[in-house]
Design a protein around this motif. Sequence first.
Motif, mmCIF file in Angstrom:
data_model
loop_
_atom_site.group_PDB
_atom_site.id
_atom_site.type_symbol
_atom_site.label_atom_id
_atom_site.label_comp_id
_atom_site.label_asym_id
_atom_site.label_seq_id
_atom_site.Cartn_x
_atom_site.Cartn_y
_atom_site.Cartn_z
ATOM 1 N N ARG A 68 0.816 -1.213 0.000
ATOM 2 C CA ARG A 68 0.000 0.000 0.000
ATOM 3 C C ARG A 68 0.853 1.268 0.000
ATOM 4 N N PHE A 69 1.879 1.305 0.853
ATOM 5 C CA PHE A 69 2.659 2.529 1.028
ATOM 6 C C PHE A 69 3.990 2.526 0.292
ATOM 7 N N GLY A 70 4.497 1.379 -0.083
ATOM 8 C CA GLY A 70 5.738 1.290 -0.844
ATOM 9 C C GLY A 70 6.868 2.071 -0.222
ATOM 10 N N GLN A 71 7.444 2.964 -0.979
ATOM 11 C CA GLN A 71 8.581 3.757 -0.519
ATOM 12 C C GLN A 71 8.174 5.145 -0.047
ATOM 13 N N LEU A 72 6.883 5.337 0.239
ATOM 14 C CA LEU A 72 6.409 6.643 0.687
ATOM 15 C C LEU A 72 6.952 6.984 2.066
ATOM 16 N N GLU A 73 7.135 8.253 2.302
ATOM 17 C CA GLU A 73 7.506 8.756 3.619
ATOM 18 C C GLU A 73 6.244 9.295 4.288
ATOM 19 N N SER A 74 6.344 9.660 5.557
ATOM 20 C CA SER A 74 5.189 10.123 6.324
ATOM 21 C C SER A 74 4.493 11.308 5.664
ATOM 22 N N VAL A 75 5.254 12.246 5.146
ATOM 23 C CA VAL A 75 4.674 13.426 4.487
ATOM 24 C C VAL A 75 3.892 13.005 3.246
ATOM 25 N N ASP A 76 4.433 12.057 2.502
ATOM 26 C CA ASP A 76 3.764 11.578 1.295
ATOM 27 C C ASP A 76 2.458 10.872 1.630
ATOM 28 N N VAL A 77 2.437 10.140 2.734
ATOM 29 C CA VAL A 77 1.229 9.424 3.143
ATOM 30 C C VAL A 77 0.136 10.418 3.508
ATOM 31 N N LYS A 78 0.498 11.489 4.196
ATOM 32 C CA LYS A 78 -0.490 12.523 4.548
ATOM 33 C C LYS A 78 -1.073 13.146 3.287
ATOM 34 N N ARG A 79 -0.229 13.436 2.326
ATOM 35 C CA ARG A 79 -0.689 14.028 1.065
ATOM 36 C C ARG A 79 -1.588 13.047 0.314
ATOM 37 N N LEU A 80 -1.224 11.767 0.319
ATOM 38 C CA LEU A 80 -2.041 10.741 -0.323
ATOM 39 C C LEU A 80 -3.431 10.699 0.310
ATOM 40 N N ARG A 81 -3.498 10.743 1.636
ATOM 41 C CA ARG A 81 -4.776 10.733 2.349
ATOM 42 C C ARG A 81 -5.617 11.947 1.963
ATOM 43 N N GLN A 82 -4.998 13.125 1.874
ATOM 44 C CA GLN A 82 -5.722 14.337 1.477
ATOM 45 C C GLN A 82 -6.277 14.198 0.064
ATOM 46 N N LEU A 83 -5.473 13.662 -0.848
ATOM 47 C CA LEU A 83 -5.926 13.490 -2.224
ATOM 48 C C LEU A 83 -7.075 12.485 -2.318
ATOM 49 N N GLU A 84 -7.010 11.404 -1.526
ATOM 50 C CA GLU A 84 -8.095 10.424 -1.525
ATOM 51 C C GLU A 84 -9.393 11.054 -1.021
ATOM 52 N N GLN A 85 -9.308 11.872 0.024
ATOM 53 C CA GLN A 85 -10.496 12.534 0.560
ATOM 54 C C GLN A 85 -11.068 13.525 -0.448
ATOM 55 N N GLU A 86 -10.200 14.291 -1.087
ATOM 56 C CA GLU A 86 -10.656 15.247 -2.088
ATOM 57 C C GLU A 86 -11.297 14.530 -3.277
ATOM 58 N N ASN A 87 -10.715 13.424 -3.694
ATOM 59 C CA ASN A 87 -11.257 12.646 -4.796
ATOM 60 C C ASN A 87 -12.653 12.130 -4.459
ATOM 61 N N GLY A 88 -12.828 11.635 -3.241
ATOM 62 C CA GLY A 88 -14.138 11.165 -2.814
ATOM 63 C C GLY A 88 -15.167 12.279 -2.800
ATOM 64 N N ARG A 89 -14.763 13.452 -2.333
ATOM 65 C CA ARG A 89 -15.661 14.612 -2.305
ATOM 66 C C ARG A 89 -16.075 15.004 -3.721
ATOM 67 N N LEU A 90 -15.118 15.018 -4.624
ATOM 68 C CA LEU A 90 -15.420 15.384 -6.007
ATOM 69 C C LEU A 90 -16.322 14.353 -6.680
ATOM 70 N N LYS A 91 -16.114 13.085 -6.395
ATOM 71 C CA LYS A 91 -16.978 12.037 -6.952
ATOM 72 C C LYS A 91 -18.410 12.209 -6.469
ATOM 73 N N ARG A 92 -18.583 12.550 -5.183
ATOM 74 C CA ARG A 92 -19.937 12.778 -4.659
ATOM 75 C C ARG A 92 -20.592 13.980 -5.333
ATOM 76 N N LEU A 93 -19.811 15.036 -5.567
ATOM 77 C CA LEU A 93 -20.351 16.222 -6.247
ATOM 78 C C LEU A 93 -20.826 15.874 -7.653
ATOM 79 N N VAL A 94 -20.051 15.113 -8.381
ATOM 80 C CA VAL A 94 -20.422 14.720 -9.738
ATOM 81 C C VAL A 94 -21.664 13.827 -9.710
ATOM 82 N N ALA A 95 -21.715 12.894 -8.771
ATOM 83 C CA ALA A 95 -22.875 12.005 -8.672
ATOM 84 C C ALA A 95 -24.131 12.798 -8.336
ATOM 85 N N ASP A 96 -24.033 13.747 -7.403
ATOM 86 C CA ASP A 96 -25.186 14.584 -7.054
ATOM 87 C C ASP A 96 -25.644 15.416 -8.246
#
Length: 77
Positions: free
Chosen positions: A43-71
Motif C-alpha cells: 500500500r505505502f511502498g517507498q512513501l515517507e510520512s509526508v507523502d502518506v499525509k498528502r495521499l490521504r488528502q488526495l483520496e479525501q478530495e477525490n471522494g468529495r469530487l466524486k460525490r459532487l459529480v454524482a449529485d
Amino acid sequence: MKKARFSEDQMVKILREADQSPVAEVAKKHGVSDATIYAWRKRFGQLESVDVKRLRQLEQENGRLKRLVADRDLRLR
C-alpha cells in the motif's frame, strides 16, 4: 468501522525499520504478522510520512469530487 491499531505514520516508520532488519523480527517486535507488513509495503511502498499525509488528502478530495459529480448527475435526470 474498526479503528486501525497503528496510524499511517507508525506504519511507515515500521516499514522503514523493516527495510533495515528482517521482516519477521520487526513484525514480532511490533506484534503484527509478516503478512501485515507486506500488505503495508504494497500500500505505502517507498512513501515517507509526508507523502502518506498528502495521499490521504488526495483520496479525501477525490471522494468529495466524486460525490459532487454524482449529485449533479442525479439532479440533471
